[in-house]
Design a protein around this motif. Structure first.
Motif, PDB file in Angstrom:
ATOM      1  N   MET A 254       6.950  -1.233  -9.308  1.00 29.29           N
ATOM      2  CA  MET A 254       6.591  -1.399  -7.903  1.00 29.29           C
ATOM      3  C   MET A 254       6.600  -2.893  -7.576  1.00 29.29           C
ATOM      4  O   MET A 254       6.755  -3.745  -8.456  1.00 29.29           O
TER       5      MET A 254
ATOM      6  N   SER B 190       7.986   5.454  -3.437  1.00 26.67           N
ATOM      7  CA  SER B 190       6.944   5.760  -4.419  1.00 26.67           C
ATOM      8  C   SER B 190       7.468   6.665  -5.526  1.00 26.67           C
ATOM      9  O   SER B 190       8.197   7.625  -5.260  1.00 26.67           O
TER      10      SER B 190
ATOM     11  N   LEU C 243      -4.052  -3.617  -5.885  1.00 23.94           N
ATOM     12  CA  LEU C 243      -3.174  -2.444  -5.811  1.00 23.94           C
ATOM     13  C   LEU C 243      -3.963  -1.219  -5.401  1.00 23.94           C
ATOM     14  O   LEU C 243      -4.962  -0.877  -6.048  1.00 23.94           O
TER      15      LEU C 243
ATOM     16  N   GLN D 150       0.850  -1.193   0.000  1.00 24.22           N
ATOM     17  CA  GLN D 150       0.000   0.000   0.000  1.00 24.22           C
ATOM     18  C   GLN D 150       0.887   1.245   0.000  1.00 24.22           C
ATOM     19  O   GLN D 150       0.616   2.258  -0.504  1.00 24.22           O
TER      20      GLN D 150
ATOM     21  N   GLU E 238      -3.776   4.706  -5.225  1.00 33.91           N
ATOM     22  CA  GLU E 238      -2.816   5.806  -5.033  1.00 33.91           C
ATOM     23  C   GLU E 238      -1.482   5.571  -5.742  1.00 33.91           C
ATOM     24  O   GLU E 238      -0.701   6.493  -5.923  1.00 33.91           O
ATOM     25  N   HIS E 239      -1.224   4.332  -6.103  1.00 31.34           N
ATOM     26  CA  HIS E 239       0.060   4.030  -6.736  1.00 31.34           C
ATOM     27  C   HIS E 239       0.195   4.716  -8.088  1.00 31.34           C
ATOM     28  O   HIS E 239      -0.744   4.727  -8.892  1.00 31.34           O
ATOM     29  N   LYS E 240       1.381   5.218  -8.352  1.00 29.21           N
ATOM     30  CA  LYS E 240       1.715   5.736  -9.683  1.00 29.21           C
ATOM     31  C   LYS E 240       1.492   4.643 -10.729  1.00 29.21           C
ATOM     32  O   LYS E 240       1.015   4.915 -11.838  1.00 29.21           O
ATOM     33  N   THR E 241       1.796   3.408 -10.363  1.00 28.37           N
ATOM     34  CA  THR E 241       1.592   2.264 -11.263  1.00 28.37           C
ATOM     35  C   THR E 241       0.152   2.173 -11.736  1.00 28.37           C
ATOM     36  O   THR E 241      -0.115   1.908 -12.916  1.00 28.37           O
TER      37      THR E 241
END
Lengths: 186, 186
Positions: B31, B84, B48, A186, B51-54
């Motif tokens: 990631m 991140s 996932l 996360q 919020e992940h850039k991925t």
């Protein structure tokens, strides 16, 4: 140089999940699945064809357990993946397994397997055939603990090799995770 | 005697999936995720946080790759899971990774990681935060093949230990799967 294999369900490591349920008569059943993972902090996802006796059972009982297969019981673990309870109703017994009812959910814990996720059914999607379970409790035999924590060196979980149809045990530790203390996912 | 741990996201083995994408400028990102599995004969599921850039990248590019983390690159693989790209835009480069565009999908293959699933985005569910990808191709370096097949003893994939926050390599073969030739999962 890379070799291309086309569209394949190849991934490493894949788990070997022993899923246990009670049928309508309270007879325990078990199957083996590689397609599953943790899907939230308190949930597990399993991809199971609806034809499985296990799916019939977990839809009726609204509960199941998942035990990671271990190296000590690989023959029985493979057996329950190959033979269907629809054809061999006493496959659980034939595998050499013995059941104790979970304290938390209406499903059997396999005495021989030292770690178990005890789950209530959250959903089953008929189209995708994905089962989602809420993990109510994780239990483990004291024999696989070190300093009160589950120790994979003692548990000896196995992984499925989808290319060569084999099972491998887990090997030595090669590193620490989250070196700066953040969470991985996360 | 069993010890109860309550509701925990404990499972063994959990994979260490290195997910690679291009951002809007074509900069590669990577990631690390443990929550994912094969979810059909040609699909992979990843859990996932949005919020992940991925996630931003794979929604824009409709593609990603997944490489099983290997023992040889454990420090870099942990690094991309901890840092991140929203804060460190050149994390991919800082990890020591180099990218080659997939022949099949609009996503980078990490040169350093010898096996890769090349995927197109099939769906992203905002509520569950589950990404489903269609596996278009699996590729692997010849250095990890034996008799033209992927050999886990050469690939050296690692597993995540969610209790002790550690990575373990895969160990020796302990058995054959599907002794009577049936499929494990279906």
């Amino acid at each position: 140089m890379r070799k291309n294999f086309g569209s394949k369900a190849f991934l490493y490591p894949q788990p070997v999940l022993i899923i246990a349920t009670y049928d309508e008569n309270g007879t325990p059943d078990a199957m083996n699945a590689a397609w599953g993972c943790i899907c939230d902090y308190d949930k597990i996802l399993l991809c199971l064809s609806a034809e499985h006796k296990t799916v019939e059972n977990l839809l009726a009982r609204k509960a199941f357990t998942v035990s990671p297969a271990d190296a000590a019981h690989v023959v029985a673990e493979d057996y329950v993946g190959v033979v269907s309870a629809n054809k061999v109703p006493d496959k659980f017994k034939k595998a050499g397994f013995h059941a104790t009812k979970s304290e938390f959910v209406d499903a059997p814990i396999i005495n021989e397997l030292p770690m178990t996720l005890e789950c209530v059914l959250e959903s089953f999607d008929k189209e995708t055939e994905w089962v989602v379970g809420k993990i109510v409790n994780v239990s483990a035999e004291e024999s696989v603990l070190t300093d009160e924590k589950i120790d994979p060196a003692k548990l000896q979980p196995i992984a499925f090799d989808p290319v060569n149809y084999a099972y491998h045990c887990l090997g030595e530790k090669v590193g620490n995770a989250f070196k700066d203390g953040l969470t991985l996912n996360q």
